[in-house]
Design a protein around this motif. Structure first.
Motif, PDB file in Angstrom:
ATOM      1  N   PRO A 178       3.382   9.180  10.265  1.00  0.00           N
ATOM      2  CA  PRO A 178       1.991   9.475  10.787  1.00  0.00           C
ATOM      3  C   PRO A 178       1.106  10.330   9.880  1.00  0.00           C
ATOM      4  N   PRO A 179       1.494  11.019   8.811  1.00  0.00           N
ATOM      5  CA  PRO A 179       0.632  11.527   7.777  1.00  0.00           C
ATOM      6  C   PRO A 179       0.232  10.442   7.047  1.00  0.00           C
ATOM      7  N   LEU A 180       0.949   9.385   6.542  1.00  0.00           N
ATOM      8  CA  LEU A 180       0.422   8.107   5.956  1.00  0.00           C
ATOM      9  C   LEU A 180      -0.402   7.484   6.822  1.00  0.00           C
ATOM     10  N   ILE A 181       0.062   6.763   7.949  1.00  0.00           N
ATOM     11  CA  ILE A 181      -0.943   6.328   8.624  1.00  0.00           C
ATOM     12  C   ILE A 181      -2.477   6.899   9.041  1.00  0.00           C
ATOM     13  N   TYR A 182      -2.467   8.065   9.045  1.00  0.00           N
ATOM     14  CA  TYR A 182      -3.650   9.056   9.198  1.00  0.00           C
ATOM     15  C   TYR A 182      -4.329   9.003   8.004  1.00  0.00           C
ATOM     16  N   TYR A 183      -3.639   8.954   6.728  1.00  0.00           N
ATOM     17  CA  TYR A 183      -4.160   8.938   5.476  1.00  0.00           C
ATOM     18  C   TYR A 183      -4.899   7.641   5.407  1.00  0.00           C
ATOM     19  N   LEU A 184      -4.164   6.654   5.668  1.00  0.00           N
ATOM     20  CA  LEU A 184      -4.954   5.480   5.348  1.00  0.00           C
ATOM     21  C   LEU A 184      -6.067   5.183   6.058  1.00  0.00           C
ATOM     22  N   GLU A 185      -6.059   5.760   7.265  1.00  0.00           N
ATOM     23  CA  GLU A 185      -7.484   5.587   8.253  1.00  0.00           C
ATOM     24  C   GLU A 185      -8.700   6.110   7.542  1.00  0.00           C
ATOM     25  N   THR A 186      -8.468   7.274   6.578  1.00  0.00           N
ATOM     26  CA  THR A 186      -9.531   8.033   5.925  1.00  0.00           C
ATOM     27  C   THR A 186      -9.926   7.213   4.564  1.00  0.00           C
ATOM     28  N   LEU A 187      -9.231   6.356   4.254  1.00  0.00           N
ATOM     29  CA  LEU A 187      -9.691   5.573   2.818  1.00  0.00           C
ATOM     30  C   LEU A 187     -10.581   4.511   3.046  1.00  0.00           C
ATOM     31  N   THR A 188     -11.422   4.149   2.017  1.00  0.00           N
ATOM     32  CA  THR A 188     -12.294   3.157   2.141  1.00  0.00           C
ATOM     33  C   THR A 188     -11.490   1.772   2.020  1.00  0.00           C
ATOM     34  N   PRO A 189     -12.038   0.657   2.095  1.00  0.00           N
ATOM     35  CA  PRO A 189     -11.487  -0.603   2.073  1.00  0.00           C
ATOM     36  C   PRO A 189     -10.865  -0.826   0.917  1.00  0.00           C
ATOM     37  N   HIS A 190     -11.479  -0.436  -0.162  1.00  0.00           N
ATOM     38  CA  HIS A 190     -11.051  -0.717  -1.487  1.00  0.00           C
ATOM     39  C   HIS A 190      -9.854   0.233  -1.898  1.00  0.00           C
ATOM     40  N   GLU A 191     -10.076   1.452  -1.461  1.00  0.00           N
ATOM     41  CA  GLU A 191      -9.027   2.324  -1.714  1.00  0.00           C
ATOM     42  C   GLU A 191      -7.935   2.390  -0.784  1.00  0.00           C
ATOM     43  N   ARG A 192      -7.987   1.573   0.203  1.00  0.00           N
ATOM     44  CA  ARG A 192      -6.836   1.313   1.416  1.00  0.00           C
ATOM     45  C   ARG A 192      -5.970   0.083   0.562  1.00  0.00           C
ATOM     46  N   ASP A 193      -6.707  -0.867   0.199  1.00  0.00           N
ATOM     47  CA  ASP A 193      -6.295  -2.136  -0.435  1.00  0.00           C
ATOM     48  C   ASP A 193      -5.284  -1.675  -1.920  1.00  0.00           C
ATOM     49  N   ALA A 194      -5.784  -0.885  -2.364  1.00  0.00           N
ATOM     50  CA  ALA A 194      -5.071  -0.544  -3.657  1.00  0.00           C
ATOM     51  C   ALA A 194      -3.841   0.536  -3.479  1.00  0.00           C
ATOM     52  N   PHE A 195      -3.830   1.078  -2.330  1.00  0.00           N
ATOM     53  CA  PHE A 195      -2.964   2.005  -1.859  1.00  0.00           C
ATOM     54  C   PHE A 195      -1.803   1.364  -1.391  1.00  0.00           C
ATOM     55  N   VAL A 196      -2.172   0.387  -0.502  1.00  0.00           N
ATOM     56  CA  VAL A 196      -1.290  -0.678   0.144  1.00  0.00           C
ATOM     57  C   VAL A 196      -0.478  -1.383  -0.974  1.00  0.00           C
ATOM     58  N   THR A 197      -0.992  -1.842  -1.931  1.00  0.00           N
ATOM     59  CA  THR A 197      -0.443  -2.768  -2.959  1.00  0.00           C
ATOM     60  C   THR A 197       0.603  -1.754  -3.433  1.00  0.00           C
ATOM     61  N   ARG A 198       0.494  -0.553  -3.759  1.00  0.00           N
ATOM     62  CA  ARG A 198       1.398   0.179  -4.505  1.00  0.00           C
ATOM     63  C   ARG A 198       2.391   0.806  -3.651  1.00  0.00           C
ATOM     64  N   PHE A 199       2.090   0.860  -2.150  1.00  0.00           N
ATOM     65  CA  PHE A 199       3.120   1.182  -1.329  1.00  0.00           C
ATOM     66  C   PHE A 199       4.156   0.045  -1.200  1.00  0.00           C
ATOM     67  N   ARG A 200       3.729  -0.879  -1.176  1.00  0.00           N
ATOM     68  CA  ARG A 200       4.465  -2.175  -0.895  1.00  0.00           C
ATOM     69  C   ARG A 200       5.361  -2.463  -2.338  1.00  0.00           C
ATOM     70  N   GLN A 201       4.796  -2.230  -3.205  1.00  0.00           N
ATOM     71  CA  GLN A 201       5.685  -2.478  -4.337  1.00  0.00           C
ATOM     72  C   GLN A 201       6.541  -1.496  -4.915  1.00  0.00           C
ATOM     73  N   GLY A 202       6.250  -0.220  -4.291  1.00  0.00           N
ATOM     74  CA  GLY A 202       7.057   0.885  -4.812  1.00  0.00           C
ATOM     75  C   GLY A 202       6.821   1.426  -5.995  1.00  0.00           C
ATOM     76  N   THR A 203       5.444   1.620  -6.480  1.00  0.00           N
ATOM     77  CA  THR A 203       5.140   1.732  -7.767  1.00  0.00           C
ATOM     78  C   THR A 203       4.473   3.265  -7.973  1.00  0.00           C
ATOM     79  N   PHE A 204       4.630   4.182  -6.909  1.00  0.00           N
ATOM     80  CA  PHE A 204       4.180   5.523  -7.223  1.00  0.00           C
ATOM     81  C   PHE A 204       5.050   6.254  -8.171  1.00  0.00           C
ATOM     82  N   ASP A 205       4.357   6.863  -9.224  1.00  0.00           N
ATOM     83  CA  ASP A 205       5.233   7.642  -9.923  1.00  0.00           C
ATOM     84  C   ASP A 205       4.811   9.054  -9.487  1.00  0.00           C
ATOM     85  N   ASP A 206       5.661  10.399 -10.160  1.00  0.00           N
ATOM     86  CA  ASP A 206       5.603  11.469  -9.516  1.00  0.00           C
ATOM     87  C   ASP A 206       4.212  12.145  -9.399  1.00  0.00           C
TER      88      ASP A 206
END
Length: 331
Positions: free
Chosen positions: A245-273
């Motif tokens: 839920p924190p991430l579901i709600y977070y995605l709802e607050t992002l702009t379309p461009h921000e959301r696309d960038a976040f989703v790409t990294r989320f699916r790829q698992g490329t978030f660093d510390d």
């Protein structure tokens, strides 16, 4: 009025003694793994729920579990804790976790194969303990908890790194992997008290909704400013690709461009510390963790309604305190 923590402090020595006694029957090569995961601690909430529910409904007062004359209630209460411990052993392997409550995860010390098999032994041990009571309803309850827990884990794996699902799938996942064990704990207590069917259903409903809320709050704490409340690194769900839920709600607050960038990294698992820390701070600043707690509160309201259907006893009042405990964890 007796407080939840005081009640647990009174019961904890006997709960731990019972767990130690049950695990002691395992093979010497299996026992160290089981003892390690139990030594990591935990709140022993599941045994406590069984004991309290049974006592609310009259066990140890006049039923099968009369003090001094009937079978011991404590092994039954500890059976779900052993089931829970087995899932922890398996989960840490699936998640690649190195720590469990600040201690090395069992598989890092004993090996993956040995840890998986030790978890299997704990599952079988939990079943055997319940079977000793000779009541098919108790056996069915623990068996169903194992089925639902495994199913919840499988559904979660199937949706890992996916952002195409929402709250309904998330609730399905946590109902299986977390809530059903709390449901089973309460249902075992009600059945042990030989309670009528409506009381058994109310007790089970209380445990289920309490368990759902417990996991929702746990997922909010995953993005807390400090890991002291969970013993796990902040943002672990983000690293592991779990859409909570924190991430579901977070995605709802992002702009379309921000959301696309976040989703790409989320699916790829490329978030660093550094990115995980930044996202966690941003998520908190946008109130997504607070909104998650509001979701938990809606399930705690359902738990409270179920509790209202049980007799008004000192034990029921302690169970009601567990609702506040779950909601306010980490605050």
């Amino acid at each position: 009025m007796l407080k939840l923590k005081a009640y647990l402090a009174t019961e904890l020595p006997r709960i731990n003694k019972t767990l130690d006694a049950e695990v002691a029957v395992l093979h010497p090569l299996v026992r160290p793994v089981a003892e390690h995961v139990l030594r990591a601690g935990g709140k022993r909430l599941r045994p406590l729920l069984t004991l309290l529910t049974a006592r609310v409904l009259g066990a140890e007062g006049g039923g099968l579990f009369r003090k001094g004359s009937g079978p011991d209630l404590y092994p039954l209460a500890c059976s779900v804790e052993l089931l829970h411990s087995a899932t922890l052993l398996h989960d840490d392997i699936l998640d690649g976790a190195d720590l469990r409550r600040g201690l090395p995860a069992a598989h890092t010390l004993f090996g993956q194969t040995e840890t998986v098999l030790a978890g299997d032994a704990l599952l079988a041990l939990a079943n055997r303990i319940v079977a000793r009571y000779g009541d098919a309803r108790l056996t069915d309850t623990i068996a169903e908890a194992i089925v639902q827990t495994a199913t919840g884990e499988i559904v979660e794996i199937a949706h890992q790194r996916s952002t195409d699902h929402g709250h309904d799938t998330y609730i399905e996942i946590i109902t299986g992997k977390t809530a059903w064990m709390l449901r089973a704990s309460c249902e075992l207590g009600a059945l042990a008290a030989q309670a009528p069917d409506e009381a058994v259903r109310a007790a089970a409903g209380f445990g289920l909704n309490l368990g759902i809320a417990f996991q929702i709050v746990d997922d909010a704490l995953d993005f807390a400013a400090s890991s002291r409340d969970t013993g796990k690194p902040v943002g672990g769900d983000l690293r592991e690709g779990k859409l909570t839920p924190p991430l579901i709600y977070y995605l709802e607050t992002l702009t379309p461009h921000e959301r696309d960038a976040f989703v790409t990294r989320f699916r790829q698992g490329t978030f660093d510390d550094a990115t995980v820390a930044a996202v966690s701070a941003d998520l908190r600043a946008r109130g997504c963790d607070a909104k998650t707690r509001e979701l938990a509160a809606s399930y705690l309201d359902k738990a409270s309604a179920c509790l209202d259907a049980l007799p008004d006893t000192p034990e029921r009042r302690i169970l009601r305190q567990s609702i506040d405990y779950v909601l306010n964890r980490g605050t």
